[in-house]
Design an enzyme around this catalytic site. Structure first.
Site, PDB file in Angstrom:
ATOM      1  N   TYR A  11       0.937  -1.179  -0.125  1.00 28.16           N
ATOM      2  CA  TYR A  11       0.105   0.063   0.049  1.00 28.16           C
ATOM      3  C   TYR A  11       0.891   1.267  -0.358  1.00 28.16           C
ATOM      4  CZ  TYR A  11      -3.202   3.323   2.169  1.00 28.16           C
ATOM      5  OH  TYR A  11      -4.179   4.465   2.232  1.00 28.16           O
ATOM      6  N   ASN A  32       7.837 -10.071  -1.346  1.00 21.90           N
ATOM      7  CA  ASN A  32       7.499 -11.746  -1.527  1.00 21.90           C
ATOM      8  C   ASN A  32       5.446 -11.744  -1.935  1.00 21.90           C
ATOM      9  OD1 ASN A  32       6.033 -11.523   0.676  1.00 21.90           O
ATOM     10  ND2 ASN A  32       6.941 -12.807   1.728  1.00 21.90           N
ATOM     11  N   LEU A  33       5.653 -10.566  -2.385  1.00 18.69           N
ATOM     12  CA  LEU A  33       3.921 -10.912  -2.707  1.00 18.69           C
ATOM     13  C   LEU A  33       3.090 -11.214  -1.584  1.00 18.69           C
ATOM     14  CD1 LEU A  33       3.760 -11.772  -6.361  1.00 18.69           C
ATOM     15  CD2 LEU A  33       4.032  -9.366  -5.354  1.00 18.69           C
ATOM     16  N   LYS A  85       1.803  -6.289   9.053  1.00 15.73           N
ATOM     17  CA  LYS A  85       1.193  -5.223  10.341  1.00 15.73           C
ATOM     18  C   LYS A  85      -0.123  -5.382  10.335  1.00 15.73           C
ATOM     19  CE  LYS A  85      -1.275  -2.966   5.746  1.00 15.73           C
ATOM     20  NZ  LYS A  85      -1.609  -2.047   5.643  1.00 15.73           N
ATOM     21  N   SER A 125       5.960   3.103  13.577  1.00 16.86           N
ATOM     22  CA  SER A 125       4.675   3.912  13.575  1.00 16.86           C
ATOM     23  C   SER A 125       4.299   4.537  14.513  1.00 16.86           C
ATOM     24  CB  SER A 125       4.623   2.422  13.790  1.00 16.86           C
ATOM     25  OG  SER A 125       2.396   2.264  13.679  1.00 16.86           O
ATOM     26  N   TYR A 150       2.962  -6.727  16.913  1.00 16.72           N
ATOM     27  CA  TYR A 150       3.582  -5.827  15.835  1.00 16.72           C
ATOM     28  C   TYR A 150       3.583  -4.907  16.465  1.00 16.72           C
ATOM     29  CZ  TYR A 150       2.908  -2.513  12.800  1.00 16.72           C
ATOM     30  OH  TYR A 150       3.282  -1.256  11.266  1.00 16.72           O
ATOM     31  N   LYS A 154       8.266  -3.221  16.084  1.00 16.81           N
ATOM     32  CA  LYS A 154       8.500  -1.287  15.534  1.00 16.81           C
ATOM     33  C   LYS A 154       9.316  -1.419  16.865  1.00 16.81           C
ATOM     34  CE  LYS A 154       6.748  -1.846  11.743  1.00 16.81           C
ATOM     35  NZ  LYS A 154       6.958  -1.848  10.485  1.00 16.81           N
ATOM     36  N   ASN A 179      -2.194   7.450  11.288  1.00 12.01           N
ATOM     37  CA  ASN A 179      -3.293   6.458  10.468  1.00 12.01           C
ATOM     38  C   ASN A 179      -3.367   6.636   8.838  1.00 12.01           C
ATOM     39  OD1 ASN A 179      -3.800   6.395  12.853  1.00 12.01           O
ATOM     40  ND2 ASN A 179      -5.539   4.678  12.397  1.00 12.01           N
TER      41      ASN A 179
END
Ligand code: NAD
Ligand code: WQD
Length: 339
Positions: A11, A32-33, A85, A125, A150, A154, A179
């Site tokens: 994204y 790596n999709l 994420k 983040s 998660y 970070k 965000n």
């Protein structure tokens, strides 16, 4: 100059590749999709008229990462987006998150050290702050104990970077996103959540298009003006542009410290109900929603003090909430037309 963008079909990565190319950088993507599609490379090429190089492999694979750096020479800087994420998923699969998010970073740092690459932009983040004691939250605000694996990855990544930068004479800019929402104005790239979205805005647009019945608004008893939780939403293109500024800053030798950290938000907080109102305004329809209990783990309110990024980077988020929601809606409609 060539920039390696890991997670470049994702994204935020895809929007950043577009901005980099439009500013004259050559881009090589590694992805790596696992949470994106190869077709995004075509969409990027359609927008910019230039096809980025693309390598499909897993960055936790040490040998493949090493070979990649041996093949792909002349990299001037790296933007490292590749990570998992989903906060909820990380609660159920913590080891998967630690392995993916930390091993990939370590392999990238090793590649930098072995190949004399000194510039890294890292995706951090606002989750590192938890519920801050003071708002708006500044880069110097305390890091609270992580609420999820998660978030912990970070925090740990930032610490790994701090020590690696010192030991190996690297330069790093960690960008703490608030965000990110919205999509490119072409509606050719945007957020592609797999399955049921966790995040507010894709859930809103999927409800409006008829993929979901109703949006659940998590909590209306927060200590906020309308009782719903407040966040600092930022247009993904504004965010992408900040990465180009960060890369320029490192390459032109303007960094003031080897390890710099910037908040990337608008500095404005909006409640869930305000986001819904904005969506209804720009889409011209009524959204089906209901108030339900709070979602466990959610903080009440958080928004950024962006003055450091504004002054030091000379960057400012320009798009307002209506523009963010309109672009998200146009993207959802474009996806529906493709089906
Ligand atoms: P995304 O899932 O759309 O993009 C991440 C990309 O990385 C995906 O294309 C995925 O396939 C790839 N990837 C993951 N692990 C990989 C691996 N081991 N090897 C190769 N490729 C791998 O996510 P996004 O929203 O674009 O987020 C990008 C970065 O920004 C992430 O590090 C995320 O933690 C961080 N971030 C995101 C948000 C947000 O709300 N979207 C907020 C703050 C920080
Ligand atoms: C926003 C607001 C929800 C969905 C997450 C990660 C954070 C960062 C950004 C990566 C909250 C409410 C949501 C829904 C709702 N990502 N909501 N109904 O939780 O602020 O942050 O993404 O680093 O780490 O935690 O974003 O979009 O999930 O929620 O009412 O169906 O919308 O309660 O107040 P969040 P979000």
């Amino acid at each position: 100059m060539k920039i390696l963008v890991t997670g470049g079909t994702g994204y935020i990565g895809s929007h950043t590749v577009v901005e980099l190319q439009q500013q004259g950088y050559d881009v090589v993507i590694v992805d790596n999709l696992s949470n994106s599609h190869a077709g995004v490379v075509d969409r990027i090429a359609e927008i910019t008229g230039k096809r980025p190089e693309f390598y499909n492999f897993d960055l936790i694979d040490r040998e493949k990462t090493k070979t990649f750096f041996e093949i792909c020479k002349d990299i001037s800087g790296i933007i490292h987006f590749a990570a998992y994420k989903a906060v909820g998923e990380s609660m159920n699969n913590p080891l998967m998150y630690y392995r993916n998010n930390l091993d990939s970073l370590i392999n990238i740092l090793q590649g930098m050290q072995d190949n004399g690459i000194s510039n890294l932009v890292f995706s951090s983040s606002c989750t590192v702050y938890g519920q801050p004691d003071e708002l708006p939250v500044r880069e110097t605000s305390p890091i609270k104990e992580a609420w999820s694996p998660y978030g912990n990855t970070k925090q740990m990544s930032e610490q790994i970077l701090k020590f690696a930068v010192e030991a190996h004479s690297l330069k790093t800019i960690a960008l703490r996103y608030f965000n990110p929402i919205g999509a490119h104005e072409s509606a050719l790239i945007g957020e592609l959540p797999l399955g049921i979205p966790n995040n507010l805005v894709p859930f809103i647009t999927q409800t409006a298009i008829g993929l979901r019945k109703s949006l659940s608004v998590f909590g209306s008893d927060y200590n906020t003006p309308d009782g719903t939780a407040i966040r600092d939403y930022i247009h993904v293109v504004d965010l992408a542009k900040a990465h180009v500024v960060a890369v320029d800053r490192m390459i032109s030798g303007k960094t003031k410290l080897p390890f710099e950290i910037f908040n990337l938000g608008t500095g404005n907080g909006f409640s869930v109900l305000e986001v819904i109102q904005s969506f209804e305004k720009v889409s011209g329809g009524k959204l089906n929603y209901q108030i339900v209990d709070r979602r466990p783990g959610d903080v009440e309110k958080v928004w950024a003090d962006t003055s450091f990024a504004n002054e030091e980077l000379g960057w400012k988020a320009l798009k307002n909430l209506d523009e963010m929601m309109l672009s998200a809606w146009n993207w959802e409609k474009a996806l529906a037309n493709k089906k």
